[in-house]
Scaffold this motif. Structure first.
Motif, PDB file in Angstrom:
ATOM      1  N   ALA A 102       1.924  16.037   2.933  1.00 13.65           N
ATOM      2  CA  ALA A 102       1.576  17.325   2.502  1.00 13.65           C
ATOM      3  C   ALA A 102       1.859  17.411   1.006  1.00 13.65           C
ATOM      4  CB  ALA A 102       2.231  18.333   3.233  1.00 13.65           C
ATOM      5  N   TRP A 103       3.024  16.555   0.602  1.00 15.44           N
ATOM      6  CA  TRP A 103       3.167  16.713  -0.795  1.00 15.44           C
ATOM      7  C   TRP A 103       2.274  16.011  -1.747  1.00 15.44           C
ATOM      8  CZ3 TRP A 103       5.713  12.474  -3.526  1.00 15.44           C
ATOM      9  CH2 TRP A 103       6.063  12.788  -4.717  1.00 15.44           C
ATOM     10  N   PRO A 104       2.092  14.789  -1.719  1.00 16.77           N
ATOM     11  CA  PRO A 104       1.059  14.133  -2.399  1.00 16.77           C
ATOM     12  C   PRO A 104      -0.358  14.646  -2.287  1.00 16.77           C
ATOM     13  CG  PRO A 104       1.477  12.762  -0.800  1.00 16.77           C
ATOM     14  CD  PRO A 104       2.584  13.838  -0.589  1.00 16.77           C
ATOM     15  N   LEU A 105      -0.523  15.257  -1.252  1.00 18.66           N
ATOM     16  CA  LEU A 105      -2.000  16.158  -0.856  1.00 18.66           C
ATOM     17  C   LEU A 105      -1.937  17.399  -1.887  1.00 18.66           C
ATOM     18  CD1 LEU A 105      -4.605  15.893   0.312  1.00 18.66           C
ATOM     19  CD2 LEU A 105      -3.703  17.462   2.251  1.00 18.66           C
ATOM     20  N   ALA A 106      -1.005  17.756  -1.816  1.00 18.38           N
ATOM     21  CA  ALA A 106      -0.789  19.124  -2.771  1.00 18.38           C
ATOM     22  C   ALA A 106      -0.689  18.766  -4.106  1.00 18.38           C
ATOM     23  CB  ALA A 106       0.535  19.822  -2.414  1.00 18.38           C
ATOM     24  N   SER A 107      -0.106  17.642  -4.488  1.00 14.71           N
ATOM     25  CA  SER A 107      -0.227  17.231  -5.905  1.00 14.71           C
ATOM     26  C   SER A 107      -1.590  16.961  -6.175  1.00 14.71           C
ATOM     27  CB  SER A 107       0.538  16.166  -6.181  1.00 14.71           C
ATOM     28  OG  SER A 107       0.523  15.543  -7.421  1.00 14.71           O
ATOM     29  N   VAL A 108      -2.709  16.078  -5.330  1.00 11.64           N
ATOM     30  CA  VAL A 108      -3.824  15.990  -5.685  1.00 11.64           C
ATOM     31  C   VAL A 108      -4.892  17.249  -5.825  1.00 11.64           C
ATOM     32  CG1 VAL A 108      -6.184  14.980  -4.909  1.00 11.64           C
ATOM     33  CG2 VAL A 108      -3.985  13.621  -4.474  1.00 11.64           C
ATOM     34  N   VAL A 109      -4.513  18.246  -5.061  1.00  9.03           N
ATOM     35  CA  VAL A 109      -5.292  19.312  -5.039  1.00  9.03           C
ATOM     36  C   VAL A 109      -4.979  20.200  -6.073  1.00  9.03           C
ATOM     37  CG1 VAL A 109      -5.627  21.571  -3.603  1.00  9.03           C
ATOM     38  CG2 VAL A 109      -5.513  19.536  -2.239  1.00  9.03           C
ATOM     39  N   TYR A 110      -3.723  19.874  -6.604  1.00 10.69           N
ATOM     40  CA  TYR A 110      -3.409  20.831  -7.921  1.00 10.69           C
ATOM     41  C   TYR A 110      -3.998  20.218  -9.085  1.00 10.69           C
ATOM     42  CZ  TYR A 110      -0.502  22.381 -11.708  1.00 10.69           C
ATOM     43  OH  TYR A 110       0.076  23.148 -12.674  1.00 10.69           O
ATOM     44  N   ARG A 111      -4.280  19.058  -9.022  1.00 13.04           N
ATOM     45  CA  ARG A 111      -4.745  18.428 -10.329  1.00 13.04           C
ATOM     46  C   ARG A 111      -6.189  18.257 -10.205  1.00 13.04           C
ATOM     47  NH1 ARG A 111      -1.018  12.700 -10.700  1.00 13.04           N
ATOM     48  NH2 ARG A 111       0.870  13.704 -10.667  1.00 13.04           N
ATOM     49  N   THR A 112      -6.893  18.383  -9.151  1.00 13.33           N
ATOM     50  CA  THR A 112      -8.504  18.274  -9.315  1.00 13.33           C
ATOM     51  C   THR A 112      -8.867  19.586  -9.627  1.00 13.33           C
ATOM     52  OG1 THR A 112     -10.472  17.698  -8.103  1.00 13.33           O
ATOM     53  CG2 THR A 112      -8.650  18.834  -6.978  1.00 13.33           C
TER      54      THR A 112
ATOM     55  N   SER B  42       0.824  -1.027   0.063  1.00 13.09           N
ATOM     56  CA  SER B  42      -0.120   0.074   0.057  1.00 13.09           C
ATOM     57  C   SER B  42       0.718   1.231   0.039  1.00 13.09           C
ATOM     58  CB  SER B  42      -0.875   0.041   1.203  1.00 13.09           C
ATOM     59  OG  SER B  42      -0.250   0.023   2.579  1.00 13.09           O
ATOM     60  N   THR B  43       1.799   1.289   0.710  1.00 10.65           N
ATOM     61  CA  THR B  43       2.910   2.128   0.701  1.00 10.65           C
ATOM     62  C   THR B  43       3.502   2.496  -0.611  1.00 10.65           C
ATOM     63  OG1 THR B  43       3.645   1.921   2.943  1.00 10.65           O
ATOM     64  CG2 THR B  43       5.109   3.603   1.784  1.00 10.65           C
ATOM     65  N   VAL B  44       4.081   1.570  -1.455  1.00 11.43           N
ATOM     66  CA  VAL B  44       4.463   1.734  -2.569  1.00 11.43           C
ATOM     67  C   VAL B  44       3.386   2.219  -3.657  1.00 11.43           C
ATOM     68  CG1 VAL B  44       5.880   0.552  -4.744  1.00 11.43           C
ATOM     69  CG2 VAL B  44       6.351   0.104  -2.340  1.00 11.43           C
ATOM     70  N   LEU B  45       2.406   1.571  -3.750  1.00 15.07           N
ATOM     71  CA  LEU B  45       1.164   2.091  -4.437  1.00 15.07           C
ATOM     72  C   LEU B  45       1.046   3.675  -4.057  1.00 15.07           C
ATOM     73  CD1 LEU B  45      -0.231   0.527  -6.734  1.00 15.07           C
ATOM     74  CD2 LEU B  45      -1.958   0.204  -5.004  1.00 15.07           C
ATOM     75  N   LEU B  46       0.841   3.839  -2.863  1.00 14.01           N
ATOM     76  CA  LEU B  46       0.567   5.470  -2.700  1.00 14.01           C
ATOM     77  C   LEU B  46       1.548   6.479  -3.049  1.00 14.01           C
ATOM     78  CD1 LEU B  46      -1.372   7.253  -1.256  1.00 14.01           C
ATOM     79  CD2 LEU B  46       0.003   7.258   0.943  1.00 14.01           C
ATOM     80  N   VAL B  47       2.948   5.998  -3.282  1.00  8.02           N
ATOM     81  CA  VAL B  47       3.974   6.906  -3.614  1.00  8.02           C
ATOM     82  C   VAL B  47       3.766   6.834  -5.228  1.00  8.02           C
ATOM     83  CG1 VAL B  47       6.289   6.804  -3.900  1.00  8.02           C
ATOM     84  CG2 VAL B  47       5.367   6.487  -1.706  1.00  8.02           C
ATOM     85  N   SER B  48       3.685   5.598  -6.024  1.00  9.82           N
ATOM     86  CA  SER B  48       3.628   5.520  -7.353  1.00  9.82           C
ATOM     87  C   SER B  48       2.684   6.298  -7.983  1.00  9.82           C
ATOM     88  CB  SER B  48       3.910   4.131  -7.574  1.00  9.82           C
ATOM     89  OG  SER B  48       2.619   3.457  -7.368  1.00  9.82           O
ATOM     90  N   LEU B  49       1.454   6.343  -7.068  1.00  9.29           N
ATOM     91  CA  LEU B  49       0.136   6.833  -7.798  1.00  9.29           C
ATOM     92  C   LEU B  49       0.506   8.471  -7.988  1.00  9.29           C
ATOM     93  CD1 LEU B  49      -2.801   6.985  -8.339  1.00  9.29           C
ATOM     94  CD2 LEU B  49      -3.160   7.422  -5.862  1.00  9.29           C
ATOM     95  N   THR B  50       1.391   9.216  -6.856  1.00  8.70           N
ATOM     96  CA  THR B  50       1.364  10.587  -7.105  1.00  8.70           C
ATOM     97  C   THR B  50       2.368  10.894  -8.174  1.00  8.70           C
ATOM     98  OG1 THR B  50       2.682  10.406  -5.485  1.00  8.70           O
ATOM     99  CG2 THR B  50       0.684  10.984  -4.646  1.00  8.70           C
ATOM    100  N   ASP B  51       3.425   9.806  -8.304  1.00 11.52           N
ATOM    101  CA  ASP B  51       4.676  10.037  -9.244  1.00 11.52           C
ATOM    102  C   ASP B  51       4.855   8.998  -9.834  1.00 11.52           C
ATOM    103  OD1 ASP B  51       6.406  11.420 -10.862  1.00 11.52           O
ATOM    104  OD2 ASP B  51       7.951  11.288  -9.219  1.00 11.52           O
TER     105      ASP B  51
ATOM    106  N   GLY C  81       4.812  13.678  11.787  1.00  9.80           N
ATOM    107  CA  GLY C  81       5.861  13.400  10.782  1.00  9.80           C
ATOM    108  C   GLY C  81       5.483  12.916   9.548  1.00  9.80           C
ATOM    109  N   GLY C  82       4.273  11.784   9.940  1.00  8.25           N
ATOM    110  CA  GLY C  82       3.669  11.204   8.471  1.00  8.25           C
ATOM    111  C   GLY C  82       2.563  12.230   7.716  1.00  8.25           C
ATOM    112  N   MET C  83       1.940  13.114   8.732  1.00  5.03           N
ATOM    113  CA  MET C  83       1.032  14.116   8.201  1.00  5.03           C
ATOM    114  C   MET C  83       2.019  15.183   7.227  1.00  5.03           C
ATOM    115  SD  MET C  83      -2.088  13.382   8.507  1.00  5.03           S
ATOM    116  CE  MET C  83      -2.809  14.728   8.080  1.00  5.03           C
ATOM    117  N   THR C  84       3.210  15.564   7.590  1.00  2.00           N
ATOM    118  CA  THR C  84       4.187  16.300   7.286  1.00  2.00           C
ATOM    119  C   THR C  84       4.517  15.885   5.888  1.00  2.00           C
ATOM    120  OG1 THR C  84       4.728  17.115   9.223  1.00  2.00           O
ATOM    121  CG2 THR C  84       6.109  17.844   7.356  1.00  2.00           C
ATOM    122  N   LEU C  85       5.004  14.418   5.772  1.00  2.00           N
ATOM    123  CA  LEU C  85       5.198  13.996   4.553  1.00  2.00           C
ATOM    124  C   LEU C  85       3.907  13.734   3.569  1.00  2.00           C
ATOM    125  CD1 LEU C  85       7.460  10.890   5.741  1.00  2.00           C
ATOM    126  CD2 LEU C  85       8.197  13.258   4.521  1.00  2.00           C
TER     127      LEU C  85
END
Length: 550
Positions: A166-176, A87-96, A160-164
């Motif tokens: 922030a980057w994929p969340l910003a990507s999602v917000v930007y794309r939608t 699930s972690t690798v999938l989450l990372v690969s989804l954003t980039d 720390g997890g919520m801080t990390l």
């Protein structure tokens, strides 16, 4: 971009199929589902680590059902690691997606493997939680207890997890393109961060105390001896427990068909002896159906070699192969020589000849010559008869005292899940000795130590023996406000361990994240043993004033 070599293209195609499908185009519903599954598996990982303390119960349960003895904790950890990694690798690969430049095939034409595997992951974790709730509901109590030991560490990890995130969340917000969804995501993220900022106000633990208020280290009671070092309920296990400096050898006593009390936990002999080889036609009979001569023909150690072979030295392996079922008389003699107390339960409680079992056991105790104060009697049935025949035997009760506190109990033996920290403190004030079972993990031993228990029954005496201090203690007057630059600076300067190049960005990040100084201190002290409380800089009054500024 040039096509990848022919040998690499199949691998790249496989990876693309596993980690990026149609939903890689940032379908928001799938992203939210993926994120929820990721959190779900992360929570299960925490639970898996917590329930390792009680996994011996699961191992015994599986053996009773399937006749298969295995350390299932390894299976649990491996399966959990696979789920969280996927699930972690999938989450990372989804954003980039890293493979888009490798394969020119359109993403929308790929197989739906990630969706299927992700749904399977969610179902597996849900089934695990459901099984836990149905069969081992007490583990939820263990989880609540664990939060009082891990709360500060979890808070820092979540921040720390919520801080990390922030980057994929910003990507999602930007794309939608949906403005409402953008606002919702930003507000939800902000609300979570504010809640995390305030979370330290709700963290409570018995380990928040002055150093000089810490109770004495709980005594160790060997659960069936030292079952991680030797076959349980054997004389070798008793000796290993003595080597671990345990004060009490806890065991189970049964009585053979010809009236000889002996050590055995299971009602049947199949798990801890070779009865299937020696008496194959009687292997499923109860232990009490065998006479003492027959019991002495059984080997009580070879089974242990199958599960602990790699952890034993040559001498120990030879000693294990010689182990037989010990009689209570032999055990009392060994306990007397080693000056160790013995606590036991008399089983099975529902046997029609239980009264004769009590009498036979008392006869052996009185004839053994062991000082009666070294014997702790746990069975409730016929307790008054025991008090009359052997008044010097210490009585220990497997229940709490009554509500009106009229009972004169001096010792109780309970599961750590069935007593609150407030009750432990009250019993301690009333001079009632509290023994809790079964405590194997350092985190649990640490929090019970802070709570003030008298002793714990453990399978891991060799681990708990080495603990000279709880994992962490927090000063009760430590400032609960977000850590300031000055306070962290004071800690770092006092220890002179970190380079100045880390101070600025490191302290700024910690201050922004809202991690409290009370949480940081145990972490820093674990990394830097000489670290001091920021409010205790007696060698620099000016620095102390600066550091402790609210």
């Amino acid at each position: 971009m040039a096509d990848p070599p022919g040998c690499c293209r199949p691998c790249a195609t496989c990876l693309l199929c596993l980690y990026s499908c149609q939903w890689i185009t940032c379908d928001c519903s799938w992203f939210l589902f993926l994120f929820c599954v990721f959190l779900f598996t992360l929570v299960w990982l925490y639970f898996a680590i917590i329930i390792l303390n009680d996994f011996h119960n699961f191992n015994e349960f599986v053996f009773k059902q399937q006749k298969l003895w295995l350390d299932w904790s390894l299976v649990l950890l491996i399966a959990t690691a696979v789920l969280i990694t996927y699930s972690t690798v999938l989450l990372v690969s989804l954003t980039d997606p890293p493979w888009q430049d490798v394969i020119r095939a359109p993403l929308t034409a790929l197989c739906p493997a990630p969706q299927t595997l992700l749904i399977i992951t969610a179902l597996v974790v849900a089934a695990a939680f459901t099984g836990l709730g149905i069969k081992w509901a007490d583990e939820w109590k263990s989880a609540r207890i664990s939060l009082q030991e891990t709360g500060p560490f979890l808070h820092i990890g979540i921040v720390g997890g919520m801080t990390l995130l922030a980057w994929p969340l910003a990507s999602v917000v930007y794309r939608t393109r949906n403005t409402g969804l953008k606002v919702f995501l930003l507000l939800a993220y902000s609300a979570v961060m504010i809640a995390l900022y305030l979370a330290p106000l709700g963290i409570t633990s018995p380990c928040i105390m002055e150093e000089n208020q810490l109770p004495p280290k709980p005594a160790l009671v060997g659960h069936r001896g030292a079952p991680m070092l030797a076959p349980e309920n054997t004389l070798m296990s008793l000796q290993k427990a003595v080597d671990c400096e345990v004060q009490v050898f806890e065991t189970d006593v049964m009585v053979s068909a010809d009236g000889v009390p002996f050590l055995m936990h299971d009602e049947k002999l199949t798990r801890t002896t070779d009865v299937q080889k020696v008496f194959p036609e009687r292997a499923d009979m109860n232990s009490t159906a065998f006479n003492w001569t027959e019991l002495q023909q059984l080997n009580a150690g070879n089974w242990f070699l199958e599960v602990r072979m790699g952890a034993l030295g040559g001498h120990d392996r030879d000693e294990v192969t010689k182990q037989r079922i010990p009689s209570l008389e032999q055990t009392l003699e060994a306990a007397k020589e080693s000056n160790i107390s013995i606590m036991f339960d008399l089983r099975p409680e529902n046997h029609s000849d239980y009264r004769s079992f009590v009498n036979a056991t008392l006869d052996v105790i009185l004839k053994s010559g062991i000082p009666l104060q070294q014997v702790l009697w746990l069975p409730d049935q016929f307790r008054e008869q025991v008090k009359e025949r052997a008044p010097g035997v210490k009585q220990i009760y497997g229940r709490k005292r009554d509500q009106n506190k009229t009972e004169q109990l001096q010792r109780i033996n309970l599961s750590y899940q069935n007593i609150s920290f407030e009750e432990i403190r009250q019993y301690r004030q009333d001079n009632i000795s509290v023994n809790l079972y079964v405590v194997n993990q350092p985190w649990l031993f640490s929090v019970l130590w802070c709570a003030g228990v008298s002793s714990v029954t453990t399978n891991a005496c060799q681990v708990l023996k080495e603990m000279q201090h709880p994992i962490w203690l927090l000063h009760p007057h430590c400032p609960a406000h977000p850590i300031t630059t000055c306070s962290l600076l004071g800690i770092l300067l006092h220890n002179r361990r970190w380079g100045s190049c880390w101070l600025g960005p490191g302290m700024a990040l910690i201050e922004i994240l809202g991690i409290s100084s009370c949480e940081m201190l145990p972490i820093i002290k674990r990394l830097m043993p000489k670290a001091s409380d920021p409010c205790e800089y007696s060698d620099s009054p000016q620095l102390a004033t600066l550091v402790c500024k609210q």
